[in-house]
Motif scaffolding. Structure first.
Motif: not given
Length: 409
Positions: A280-289
């Motif tokens: 799993x990806x650590x932390x949250x993925x930013x909504x940045x292109x």
């Protein structure tokens, strides 16, 4: 590949392979020859139609359409390459088709044989590929139309000409895909070649900024293509957009559509990682292109690092090397393969650069760079020596500005 490329250009398909002996018999039967002289006449036809390797001799441009496929599993790949090249290198084939028609030949033997060739059938195919390097497409068409004005030279150099532009297109596209959003698709990336007859070393630009650079970029080629396929699918495009094109498409969306796409891309990355059994990806993925596109690429790259996936990734760029080995790569001892220009290739591209004009030496090197050939000062000195040896230089003084190169054709 050359035969299928020509057939695709002419929107034809081969219904039956050309049989040299069958053509000879049919042609010989049309002429009244005594039984005593017939074997000699057939031998004349055979010498005209067959080369020293017992393959079809191209005595007329129309015969290029009868060059056969490779046998076995390579045939399918050859068909696909022919279609790919015809669609990415040619924007308008209207003027080019006439070159390969059965126009009247002044040679009576040629005319006799041409009349027996009837193994082609017109096809209506749907376009599958789109050129992503339109400046190469335009230059190819311009050079093609010039080259065919000199039929004998064209027949002898057609294969090298098409092969070079094929190699140029795929290597430039490989370099640009590896640059992601920073790539510029309106001119060539600088790539340095070495002349066939000169020595080289690691200190030369042709080592650092030649085939080694292409090979390094090709390591991620399969991952880049996969990443672009994911992005094009999610964006809903139908024209196989590149990284810069996709970014532009995204920026042209309304604000709420941009947010919706970013959320979809984020969710897709997380779903993809689950499907590929990745952590799993650590932390949250930013909504940045840019950040999300980078995360998607890294996720695909991670998936291909698994032992079961490394085979396809390693094999994928090998096709570039296989194509290059025929004309454009040469082993340089411990330096490995390096981009190589033979005298024949250099003179072909010089002729195309000059057309019918006398141009300054500096302008010739600019024209060669437009065609993907960059040279360091050592190679340029060797090229000037060759031009001088072949009496192609028109010297006004020893200054480079006052030296001109005369047309070759």
């Amino acid at each position: 590949m050359l035969g299928e490329f020509t057939r695709q250009l002419c929107t034809n398909r081969l219904t039956k392979e050309l049989s040299i002996e069958e053509i000879i018999k049919e042609a010989a039967n049309l002429i009244e020859v005594s039984s005593e002289d017939k074997p000699y006449f057939e031998q004349i036809l055979r010498m005209f139609l067959q080369d020293k390797n017992e393959s079809v001799k191209v005595f007329h441009p129309h015969v290029f359409q009868y060059l056969p496929f490779c046998s076995g599993a390579e045939m399918k790949g050859e068909q696909e390459i022919g279609k790919f090249l015809a669609e990415v290198l040619i924007k308008d084939s209207t003027h080019l088709k006439s070159i390969f028609e059965k126009h009247i030949s002044k040679d009576l033997v040629a005319k006799l044989i041409l009349n027996q060739l009837n193994g082609l059938e017109r096809i209506e195919g749907k376009q599958k590929y789109i050129s992503k390097l339109p400046y190469i497409t335009e230059l190819f068409q311009e050079d093609f139309l010039f080259l065919v004005q000199y039929e004998d030279y064209f027949k002898n150099h057609y294969e090298m000409f098409v092969s070079y532009y094929y190699f140029l297109y795929i290597t430039q596209l490989t370099l640009k895909l590896s640059q992601k959003g920073k790539a510029q698709f309106n001119h060539n990336n600088e790539v340095f070649f070495t002349l066939d007859w000169e020595a080289t070393s690691k200190s030369r630009k042709s080592y650092s900024y030649g085939y080694h650079m292409i090979k390094e970029s090709a390591r991620s080629l399969l991952i880049d293509i996969n990443c672009l396929e994911h992005l094009n699918f999610l964006m809903g495009t139908d024209d196989s957009q590149t990284y810069p094109e996709l970014k532009e498409t995204f920026e042209n969306l309304a604000n709420d559509e941009q947010t919706m796409f970013l959320e979809m891309l984020r969710d897709w990355i997380m779903e993809y990682r689950v499907h590929q059994v990745l952590s799993e990806v650590e932390g949250n993925l930013d909504l940045d292109y840019d950040s999300l596109v980078g995360n998607l690429f890294l996720s695909i790259e991670e998936a291909y690092e698994k032992p079961s996936m490394q085979g396809p990734q390693n094999r994928y760029p090998l096709s570039i090397e296989e194509i290059g080995k025929k004309y454009f790569l040469k082993t340089r001892g411990s330096l490995g393969y390096m981009l190589n220009v033979s005298q024949d290739l250099l003179l072909l591209l010089t002729a195309l650069s000059l057309k019918n004009e006398r141009k300054s030496l500096k302008q010739v090197f600019v024209e060669l760079e437009l065609r993907g050939l960059s040279f360091d000062r050592y190679s340029r000195e060797e090229i000037v020596k060759l031009y001088d040896k072949l009496n192609l230089l028109d010297k006004k003084s020893d200054s480079g500005d006052a030296q001109y190169v005369k047309p070759i054709l």
